[in-house]
Every structure is written in structure tokens, then in C-alpha cells.
Design an enzyme around this catalytic site. Structure first.
Site, mmCIF file in Angstrom:
data_model
loop_
_atom_site.group_PDB
_atom_site.id
_atom_site.type_symbol
_atom_site.label_atom_id
_atom_site.label_comp_id
_atom_site.label_asym_id
_atom_site.label_seq_id
_atom_site.Cartn_x
_atom_site.Cartn_y
_atom_site.Cartn_z
ATOM 1 C CE LYS A 169 -1.570 2.164 3.642
ATOM 2 N NZ LYS A 169 -2.146 2.449 4.951
ATOM 3 C CB CYS A 210 -18.846 5.263 2.644
ATOM 4 S SG CYS A 210 -19.285 3.532 2.440
ATOM 5 C CB CYS A 261 -27.011 4.649 3.687
ATOM 6 S SG CYS A 261 -25.749 3.389 3.968
ATOM 7 C CB CYS A 267 -24.697 7.995 0.534
ATOM 8 S SG CYS A 267 -23.710 7.362 -0.817
ATOM 9 C CB CYS A 319 -24.722 1.731 -2.778
ATOM 10 S SG CYS A 319 -23.750 0.800 -1.570
HETATM 11 S S1 SF4 Z 1 -25.101 3.928 0.198
HETATM 12 FE FE1 SF4 Z 1 -23.353 2.559 -0.079
HETATM 13 S S2 SF4 Z 1 -21.683 3.902 -0.667
HETATM 14 FE FE2 SF4 Z 1 -23.279 5.223 0.175
HETATM 15 S S3 SF4 Z 1 -22.745 5.403 2.350
HETATM 16 FE FE3 SF4 Z 1 -24.173 3.690 2.203
HETATM 17 S S4 SF4 Z 1 -22.851 1.894 2.000
HETATM 18 FE FE4 SF4 Z 1 -21.571 3.673 1.537
#
Ligand code: SF4
Length: 342
Positions: free
Chosen positions: A235, A304, A311, A314, A320
Site C-alpha cells: 500500500k 461511508c 447512507c 449518500c 449501492c
Molecule cells: S449507500 Fe453505499 S456507498 Fe453510500 S454510504 Fe451507504 S454503503 Fe456507503
């Protein structure tokens, strides 16, 4: 009666000294000798009938000299002239074949959505990531600063690493010459509380020595050279190659990139960041290999997150596969560990 017995004994004694051809004893001995090859023939017949025909010819009683045993060579196994069918080998799937890996659907839309969410650049990585280390220094010193920053960053939050780098810089201990002569305990005090600070202080001194002896105070410019340094894993090596040498040889995958790629279904349920790196490199265009790290690290630090991803906030939750999914207790404990390191 006595006369008859005496006569028989005399006959027997006479026959021992003057054996006759029709004597029962002689016939018995010859038969035993002749039977030997027949017994062997039977055994061979059970194994390979085709070969035996050839072998038998040599051991036929009529070809034997009377009273002599066949030579051992004549019983030697002869390889069949016919060729046996070879076993077919199973086809082996080639994991390096990029044609087997299709880019996940909607990955472009998802990437755009994450970029949008990250446009404020308010995550710790945006101001305190390893690539920011020694920004104001000349190129050679900056490369060394990036390497040290990467070394300190493992299992340590960005702000803690950043603080340690700042203290090293303030004490003129961010170059190989001064690190080499400095007291190890002094380095420990300056980099505390980074994770495993005692071991990292020791590795810093070893790296400084290698840098002076082998690279004229610079850092290796190959992945192999970087990986040979104590405490430097894949990494960090990829990050240093990208940032210090502007040479992209792979994606830098840390716990954030690893976790988010799995949540998004961008990789096939990988267990380690290294597996994620390999899977991601199969389909992600190379121009995204460098920006994907800070993009997803910052996304992982703000939205995330390991334990309770936001979520609801998001913008890609409709795309997702892991959106609004509760983590299992086992997953939660693993993510708690991740949280403490990020
Ligand atoms: S929807 Fe998916 S990408 Fe967005 S915060 Fe939740 S788990 Fe993460």
C-alpha cells in the site's frame, strides 16, 4: 515272507546304483523343472495378455535345454508397444485475463456521485494525507518526507501522522542524515502517539541508513526497492511511487478503499486490501488509479464510514448494493478496529 522282503530291498539298492530311464524319481524331478516357467506365465497373463505372448516364446519348455533353468533376463517386463491414452488435464482459469472481468455497471455514475459529495474537500486526508508531507521541501527531501509519512501512517489516523511529521520537521529530523545520528528514544518521543511508534522509530533509523548507504540520501525509485525497506508494504510502496516519483504502478488500497469497493460491489468479496487492489486494477482505467485513493479515503472518513455509514446522506444510495444494510455483529467488531485506525 522274509525272503520276499530281502528281494525287494536288494532290488531297490540295485536301482539306486543303476538308475533306469523309466524311474519314477527321475520323471518327477524333470516335471518340476519344466513346470516353473508355466507358473510364471499364468501370473503374467493376468496383467498383460499381449506382452506375454512374446515372453512366453522364450520360456517354452521345448526351447529350454533339458535340465537348465531359463535366464532371468527372459522374464523381464517388456514395455507394451501400444501407447496408453493420456489423462486430460482440467482447464485452468487465468485470473490475469482481463477479459474475464467486466467493469461493474454504473461505476461511472457512482464515481461522479462520490466526486460530487467530495467536492468540499473537508476530509482529514485532504489536508493531512501522506502526499501532503514535506510540501514545501526541495524534491529530494520531500521524497524522504513522503516515505517517512507513509511509514508512520499505517494503523494511525491521518491527523496523528500529520502531527508527528510536523514535530519531526520542526526538530530537523525529517532527513536521513539527522535521523541516522539521532537518538532512537528522541525519535520515539517525537512521533508518539502513532501506532507502534517504537518499532516505527527503529525502522526510521534503518531506512535512513539504507538511504545514505545505497541511494545517496534519496529513496529507492522502484517498487521492489521500496518494498525491501523495513516496515514498507505494498500500500505504502504504491503511494510513494505515485507521489514521490510520479510513477504509477498500482492503486494504493488502504482499509477505506478496500471496504468501500466491497460495499459497492466493485470487487468480488475480497478479504484483504491487496486482493482488492488486484481486482480493482483488472477493470479501473489507469487514469483513475491515483485519484481513486484520496477520493475514497475522504469518502470513507466522512460518509461511508466503517461502522455506521451515512447512507441517508449518500447520493449514490440508489446504486449501492449495500445501502442501508445493518452490519452483522462480527462485521461490526471488525469495522470498529478499522475505525480506530482511520
Ligand atoms: S449507500 Fe453505499 S456507498 Fe453510500 S454510504 Fe451507504 S454503503 Fe456507503
Amino acid at each position: 515272507m522274509h525272503t520276499r522282503l530281502t528281494s525287494v530291498k536288494a532290488e531297490m539298492a540295485s536301482s539306486e546304483h543303476n538308475p533306469k530311464p523309466e524311474s519314477g524319481i527321475r520323471v518327477f524331478v524333470r516335471k518340476r523343472r519344466l513346470r516353473k516357467p508355466q507358473v510364471i506365465t499364468e501370473n503374467i497373463v493376468k496383467v498383460e495378455p499381449q506382452i506375454i505372448t512374446e515372453n512366453i516364446v522364450k520360456v517354452e519348455p521345448q526351447d529350454q535345454k533339458f535340465g537348465s533353468l531359463p535366464d532371468i533376463e527372459e522374464f523381464a517386463y517388456k514395455k507394451p508397444s501400444i501407447s496408453l491414452p493420456l489423462r486430460k488435464s482440467k482447464p485452468i482459469s487465468n485470473n490475469n485475463d482481463k477479459t474475464e472481468f467486466k467493469p461493474p455497471s454504473d461505476w461511472v455514475k457512482i464515481l461522479e456521485g462520490i466526486r460530487e459529495m467530495r467536492s468540499l474537500e473537508d476530509a482529514p486526508v485532504d489536508s493531512m494525507g501522506c502526499e501532503k508531507a514535506g510540501n514545501s521541501l526541495p524534491p529530494k527531501e520531500r521524497r524522504f518526507a513522503v516515505l517517512v509519512s507513509s511509514l508512520l501512517s499505517s494503523q494511525t489516523k491521518d491527523n496523528v501522522t500529520h502531527g508527528a511529521i510536523q514535530r519531526l520537521l520542526d526538530n530537523n529530523l525529517l532527513n536521513p542524515e539527522t535521523i541516522d545520528t539521532a537518538d532512537e528514544s528522541a525519535i520515539q518521543k517525537l512521533i508518539y502517539p502513532v501506532g507502534f511508534y517504537t518499532r516505527k522509530a527503529s525502522n526510521m533509523k534503518k531506512i535512513a541508513k539504507i538511504s545514505l548507504l545505497n541511494y545517496h540520501g534519496d529513496i529507492p525509485n522502484t517498487l521492489e526497492g521500496l518494498l525491501s525497506l523495513p516496515g514498507i508494504g505494498p500500500k505504502m510502496a504504491h503511494l510513494v511511487m505515485n507521489v514521490a516519483w510520479n510513477n504509477v504502478q498500482g492503486i494504493c488500497v488502504d482499509t477505506h478503499v478496500h471496504r468501500i469497493c466491497n460495499r459497492l460491489g466493485w470487487v468480488p468479496k475480497t478479504k484483504t486490501p491487496e486482493e482488492t487492489r488486484e481486482a480493482l486494477q483488472m477493470w479501473l482505467p489507469k487514469e483513475e488509479w491515483v485519484p481513486i485513493n484520496p477520493l475514497l479515503v475522504g469518502f470513507g472518513q466522512t460518509i461511508c464510514t466503517p461502522l455506521r455509514p451515512s447512507c441517508g446522506l449518500c447520493s449514490v444510495n440508489g446504486l449501492c448494493p449495500s445501502a442501508f444494510q445493518e452490519a452483522t455483529p462480527k462485521k461490526k467488531s471488525r469495522l470498529k478496529t478499522e475505525l480506530s485506525e482511520s
